[in-house]
Structures are given as C-alpha cells and as structure tokens.
Design an enzyme around this catalytic site. Sequence first.
Site, PDB file in Angstrom:
ATOM      1  N   ASP A   1      31.227  42.413  45.280  1.00 38.09           N
ATOM      2  CA  ASP A   1      33.444  42.051  45.255  1.00 38.09           C
ATOM      3  C   ASP A   1      33.679  42.303  47.008  1.00 38.09           C
ATOM      4  O   ASP A   1      34.376  42.086  47.584  1.00 38.09           O
ATOM      5  CB  ASP A   1      34.252  42.607  44.321  1.00 38.09           C
TER       6      ASP A   1
ATOM      7  N   CYS B   1      36.140  33.669  37.514  1.00 38.37           N
ATOM      8  CA  CYS B   1      35.879  32.867  39.153  1.00 38.37           C
ATOM      9  C   CYS B   1      34.766  31.765  39.080  1.00 38.37           C
ATOM     10  O   CYS B   1      33.656  32.625  38.324  1.00 38.37           O
ATOM     11  CB  CYS B   1      36.072  34.163  39.591  1.00 38.37           C
TER      12      CYS B   1
ATOM     13  N   ARG C   1      45.088  37.830  41.253  1.00 38.44           N
ATOM     14  CA  ARG C   1      44.212  38.419  39.877  1.00 38.44           C
ATOM     15  C   ARG C   1      43.696  39.388  40.287  1.00 38.44           C
ATOM     16  O   ARG C   1      43.288  40.650  39.258  1.00 38.44           O
ATOM     17  CB  ARG C   1      43.574  37.021  39.874  1.00 38.44           C
TER      18      ARG C   1
ATOM     19  N   ARG D   1      26.973  32.849  35.448  1.00 36.69           N
ATOM     20  CA  ARG D   1      27.326  34.036  34.969  1.00 36.69           C
ATOM     21  C   ARG D   1      26.828  33.912  33.858  1.00 36.69           C
ATOM     22  O   ARG D   1      28.315  34.656  32.548  1.00 36.69           O
ATOM     23  CB  ARG D   1      29.205  34.500  35.325  1.00 36.69           C
ATOM     24  N   PRO D   2      25.713  34.070  33.086  1.00 33.10           N
ATOM     25  CA  PRO D   2      25.403  34.195  31.583  1.00 33.10           C
ATOM     26  C   PRO D   2      25.807  35.336  30.991  1.00 33.10           C
ATOM     27  O   PRO D   2      26.032  36.929  31.194  1.00 33.10           O
ATOM     28  CB  PRO D   2      24.124  33.962  31.757  1.00 33.10           C
ATOM     29  N   ILE D   3      26.085  35.481  29.904  1.00 23.52           N
ATOM     30  CA  ILE D   3      26.031  36.789  29.122  1.00 23.52           C
ATOM     31  C   ILE D   3      25.091  37.193  27.754  1.00 23.52           C
ATOM     32  O   ILE D   3      25.243  38.383  26.806  1.00 23.52           O
ATOM     33  CB  ILE D   3      27.894  37.068  28.419  1.00 23.52           C
TER      34      ILE D   3
ATOM     35  N   LYS E   1      41.799  46.830  38.877  1.00 23.83           N
ATOM     36  CA  LYS E   1      41.784  45.867  37.971  1.00 23.83           C
ATOM     37  C   LYS E   1      40.189  45.852  36.393  1.00 23.83           C
ATOM     38  O   LYS E   1      40.381  45.673  36.102  1.00 23.83           O
ATOM     39  CB  LYS E   1      40.964  44.526  38.674  1.00 23.83           C
ATOM     40  N   ASN E   2      39.257  46.007  37.316  1.00 25.48           N
ATOM     41  CA  ASN E   2      37.733  46.008  36.440  1.00 25.48           C
ATOM     42  C   ASN E   2      37.809  47.099  34.905  1.00 25.48           C
ATOM     43  O   ASN E   2      36.949  47.152  34.621  1.00 25.48           O
ATOM     44  CB  ASN E   2      36.338  46.558  37.251  1.00 25.48           C
TER      45      ASN E   2
ATOM     46  N   ARG F   1      37.430  36.623  33.033  1.00 29.38           N
ATOM     47  CA  ARG F   1      36.354  37.189  32.376  1.00 29.38           C
ATOM     48  C   ARG F   1      35.889  38.025  31.063  1.00 29.38           C
ATOM     49  O   ARG F   1      35.280  38.602  30.254  1.00 29.38           O
ATOM     50  CB  ARG F   1      35.519  37.441  33.838  1.00 29.38           C
TER      51      ARG F   1
HETATM   52  N1  EPU Z   1      23.881  38.586  34.201  1.00 32.06           N
HETATM   53  C1  EPU Z   1      23.113  38.131  33.469  1.00 32.06           C
HETATM   54  N2  EPU Z   1      23.193  38.280  31.762  1.00 32.06           N
HETATM   55  C2  EPU Z   1      24.442  38.836  31.266  1.00 32.06           C
HETATM   56  C3  EPU Z   1      24.924  39.733  31.837  1.00 32.06           C
HETATM   57  C4  EPU Z   1      24.577  39.736  33.847  1.00 32.06           C
HETATM   58  O1  EPU Z   1      22.384  37.394  33.534  1.00 32.06           O
HETATM   59  O2  EPU Z   1      24.356  39.398  30.423  1.00 32.06           O
HETATM   60  C5  EPU Z   1      23.888  38.631  35.496  1.00 32.06           C
HETATM   61  C6  EPU Z   1      25.166  38.124  36.087  1.00 32.06           C
HETATM   62  O3  EPU Z   1      24.802  36.506  35.552  1.00 32.06           O
HETATM   63  C7  EPU Z   1      25.131  38.262  37.340  1.00 32.06           C
HETATM   64  C8  EPU Z   1      24.683  40.081  37.540  1.00 32.06           C
HETATM   65  O4  EPU Z   1      24.293  40.176  36.462  1.00 32.06           O
HETATM   66  O5  EPU Z   1      24.524  37.587  37.836  1.00 32.06           O
HETATM   67  C9  EPU Z   1      25.906  40.720  37.541  1.00 32.06           C
HETATM   68  O6  EPU Z   1      26.733  40.704  35.966  1.00 32.06           O
HETATM   69  P1  EPU Z   1      27.736  41.875  35.422  1.00 32.06           P
HETATM   70  O7  EPU Z   1      27.315  41.468  33.428  1.00 32.06           O
HETATM   71  O8  EPU Z   1      27.332  43.200  36.073  1.00 32.06           O
HETATM   72  O9  EPU Z   1      28.848  41.625  35.559  1.00 32.06           O
HETATM   73  P2  EPU Z   1      30.346  41.674  35.570  1.00 32.06           P
HETATM   74  O10 EPU Z   1      31.040  42.216  33.686  1.00 32.06           O
HETATM   75  O11 EPU Z   1      29.889  40.127  34.755  1.00 32.06           O
HETATM   76  C10 EPU Z   1      31.850  42.672  36.399  1.00 32.06           C
HETATM   77  C11 EPU Z   1      33.002  42.365  37.175  1.00 32.06           C
HETATM   78  C12 EPU Z   1      32.736  41.522  38.425  1.00 32.06           C
HETATM   79  C13 EPU Z   1      31.764  42.434  39.937  1.00 32.06           C
HETATM   80  C14 EPU Z   1      30.718  42.709  38.866  1.00 32.06           C
HETATM   81  C15 EPU Z   1      29.167  43.430  39.657  1.00 32.06           C
HETATM   82  C16 EPU Z   1      34.741  42.508  35.562  1.00 32.06           C
HETATM   83  C17 EPU Z   1      35.660  41.675  34.834  1.00 32.06           C
HETATM   84  N3  EPU Z   1      34.104  41.413  36.240  1.00 32.06           N
HETATM   85  O12 EPU Z   1      31.561  41.526  36.259  1.00 32.06           O
HETATM   86  O13 EPU Z   1      33.821  41.478  39.805  1.00 32.06           O
HETATM   87  O14 EPU Z   1      31.392  41.322  40.533  1.00 32.06           O
HETATM   88  O15 EPU Z   1      30.712  43.780  37.706  1.00 32.06           O
HETATM   89  O16 EPU Z   1      29.851  44.228  40.061  1.00 32.06           O
HETATM   90  O17 EPU Z   1      34.487  43.910  35.693  1.00 32.06           O
HETATM   91  C18 EPU Z   1      35.641  40.487  40.889  1.00 32.06           C
HETATM   92  O18 EPU Z   1      35.840  41.743  40.797  1.00 32.06           O
HETATM   93  O19 EPU Z   1      36.128  39.846  41.824  1.00 32.06           O
HETATM   94  C19 EPU Z   1      34.951  40.349  39.816  1.00 32.06           C
HETATM   95  C20 EPU Z   1      33.777  39.229  40.349  1.00 32.06           C
END
Ligand code: EPU
Length: 414
Positions: A301, A113, A394, A118-120, A19-20, A89
């Site tokens: 995960d 979820c 999902r 989950r900030p970006i 998925k990811n 996401r």
């Molecule tokens: N984070 C920040 N600032 C940012 C980005 C991230 O603080 O700008 C923090 C987040 O708040 C979080 C951590 O860093 O605490 C992890 O975030 P990351 O950006 O690495 O993850 P993501 O891209 O939001 C993807 C997967 C998630 C998976 C994570 C970690 C997708 C769509 N989602 O999320 O998948 O948990 O990487 O491996 O690719 C799931 O599949 O159930 C899922 C949540």
Amino acid sequence: MIINGKNPLSGEIKVSGAKNSAVALIPTAVLAKTKTVIYNVPEISDIEYLIQIMEMLNCKIEHKDETLYIDSSNLINKPIPEELSVQMRASYYYMGALLAKFHRVEISFPGGCNIGARPIYIHIKGFEELGAKVEIIKNRYIITAEKLVGKKIYFDFPSVGATINVMLAAMGAEGTTVIENAAMEPEIVNVASFLMNMGAKIRGAGTKKIEIEGNNNLDNGIIEVFPDRIEAGTYVIIGALLGSPLKINGVIKEHIEALLMKLKEIGVEYTLVKDSVIVNKCENIKPTNIKTLVFPGFPTDLQQPMTTLLTQAQGKSIVEETLYENRFQNTYDLNNMGALTSIISMSKLEIDGPRVLKGKNVIARDLRGGASLLIAGLIAEGVTKIDNCEVILRGYGDVVNKLNSAGAKIEIIE
Ligand code: EPU
C-alpha cells in the site's frame, strides 16, 4: 482535486485511525451480545457504508466525533445486498462474523480497488475446514453450517483478509481453531485485541500461528483503532519531498519500520520523537530497489506513493510488486506529468530520476495510486487536477485540511 504545487510543508499532521483495522473492527462488533465501543474511527467513506450494513442488520449506532457506540442487542440476519457489499473490499468480514453468530450468511461479492484479481479462496477454504458449506449463486455467497468445529488450518498464503475472517468464524466454532501461516499485519492484532476484550481467548495474533477458542458469549468490547500505518507512511514520504520540516504525529514506528529503514538508506533525514516522525526535504535522494512483501516487509500500500518519491531520486530505481498484478496504473499519469517510468515485466517497474514534474489533468484509478498522484501534484510545477479523487478520500480522512494546514494549496471542487 486541484493542487497548486511546490509549496514547502511545515507544522504538524496527525495520523487518523487505520482504515484497514476500522473496517474489520466494525463487522467484528456483531459478535457482541449487547454493546461495543470503537475509538479513533477515521472519517472515510468506507466507514459510512459499513455503518449502513450494521443498521440494516438492526444494530443501533451512534457516531460521535471519532467514536462509534454500537448496540447489537437486536441483531438480525439478513442478506447483504450488492449495492452495499460492492462499495468496499471489507464487506467480506461480515462472512466470518455472521457465520459465527448465525451459522448462515448471504452476501453479494465484495468490491474494492481494481488492482488485480483479488480472489478469496483462502477465506472460503477456511470456512469449509470449520464445517461450513459455501455456495455461489449468481453474484452471491451463501455460507451455511449446521455446526462449526475448530480445526488446524494451514493457509497457502498469509492473507490479511482470510486471517481475520477465519478468526471471526472460529469464534462460532466448538473447540480450538489453529491458523498456521497466518498474516502478521497489525490489523490482525487490533481485531484479536477487540475480541479478547469481549472475552475471547486468542493466542499468537501478530505471529504466524494463531490459536482461537470458540466462544459465543462475547460482549462489552472496547477498542481503539491503531493509527493508520499507510497514512503515516504517506505523510512521511511527503515530508521527504517537501518538509521544512514536517512533523507527523501519532505514529507507531514499528508499524512503518520497513519504510523508515528504506528512507534512511536513500538519504532521507528524519528524527523520531515519542510517537512522532519529523522529516525534512531530502535534496539528494539516492535510487534504490523495493520489493513489496507481507508485514513486516515493505507494504504494497506504500508502493505507489514511494514510486512518486523515486521519480526524484538521482538515478534508476526498480520497484517490484509481489502482491497485486495491477498496481502500476498510476505510472501512466506520472509519466504524463514528466516522470520516466517503464513497466519492465508484469511485476517490475523501472523509475529513472530525477525528473521535473509538471501539473497536468490526471485520473485517480485506485486509492494508493491516487495518493501517488496527489504527492506528484504537491511537488509539480503549476496546477494538477485529479479526477475521481473520491478514491483517495476512501483512505485518507480529512486529507485536504491536514495538508493545507501544513502549507499545501489543495481544494476539492464538485
Ligand atoms: N489472495 C489470494 N487468495 C485469497 C486471499 C488473498 O490469492 O483467498 C491474494 C490476493 O489476490 C492478493 C494477496 O493475496 O494478491 C493479498 O491479499 P490479502 O488477503 O492479504 O489482502 P486483503 O485482505 O484483500 C488487505 C487490505 C489491502 C492491503 C492488503 C495487504 C483491507 C480492506 N484491505 O487486503 O488494502 O493491500 O491487505 O496488506 O484490509 C488498500 O488499503 O489500499 C488496500 C488495498
């Protein structure tokens, strides 16, 4: 989802595409001038929404079995509305991709979820370092750039999403972008391979330092989505509880090494044959401690599925969640089914086992938490009913058929 528990599972289950990875590869396809092909796309709902966004951007999509044929020759730039962006996401990958392509993108906030803040800001900071201006108006990001220029960027945290997003944006930049402290998850390698297949020059994907040369001449990409390491890990965990034996096919073992080592440590017996894991029910699971980490550490995960396994261990285990603030929501329902877990601090969960689980009415509050309840239902006495099971679908394509063909008794009623 109605589950009749306690059925031993045997036979074979094939892991689908990740998925990811898939949710990043589809937005990546807008960078191609004409055609791309993505193989091994999983049958999950997020994909359907991403296809809708592609069509809105005037791409032609043919979805045949597990293959996506994408023609982006007539791509147009349009704001991505909330009703689509909020569905998942990964809609945020259109930020990097459209910024590279048009130097402008307008997109409503992403969804996903509810497992923490989950900030970006790391994505945003990356775009800004390349020369973009990022505005937030109401619930929309408007990102513009007269030109993007490659630069050395240091990430405060190795975010998966930011690594992919900045890699995509860097394709539209002049010169070379270097990401330091990049995420090393396999999804990044999958996306980089796709871009390189279209003609991009990228070095170091899968390591902490990635170098990306800007290139607006990408075309004709072909890529196969990696097998889903989280789906694979979930079925291995199920095998450790119910396998007689259960064979999980299509696994890249290096992607789930942290899980396999942990399972060995707690007494689970499995055999690795080519790309399969054959696993038997473990009668005497030892308790352990787990700390979630970025790849190659223990994946967040798989934390919730693993929690269900540890309710069957002979003693106290501790699970520490370091990625998300709100990933213990499944434990309320696990306790309702008879587990004995307690949140001992914001990031630590104690699990006291072994406990007999009993079928109950429960709610899937997030994807992996839902998977943890599904596993609980499979090992529980009696019938478990999981409401809101859409969230499980999902991330786990065809999950009911896959498990039923191995001997489970699960049905979904509308
Ligand atoms: N984070 C920040 N600032 C940012 C980005 C991230 O603080 O700008 C923090 C987040 O708040 C979080 C951590 O860093 O605490 C992890 O975030 P990351 O950006 O690495 O993850 P993501 O891209 O939001 C993807 C997967 C998630 C998976 C994570 C970690 C997708 C769509 N989602 O999320 O998948 O948990 O990487 O491996 O690719 C799931 O599949 O159930 C899922 C949540």
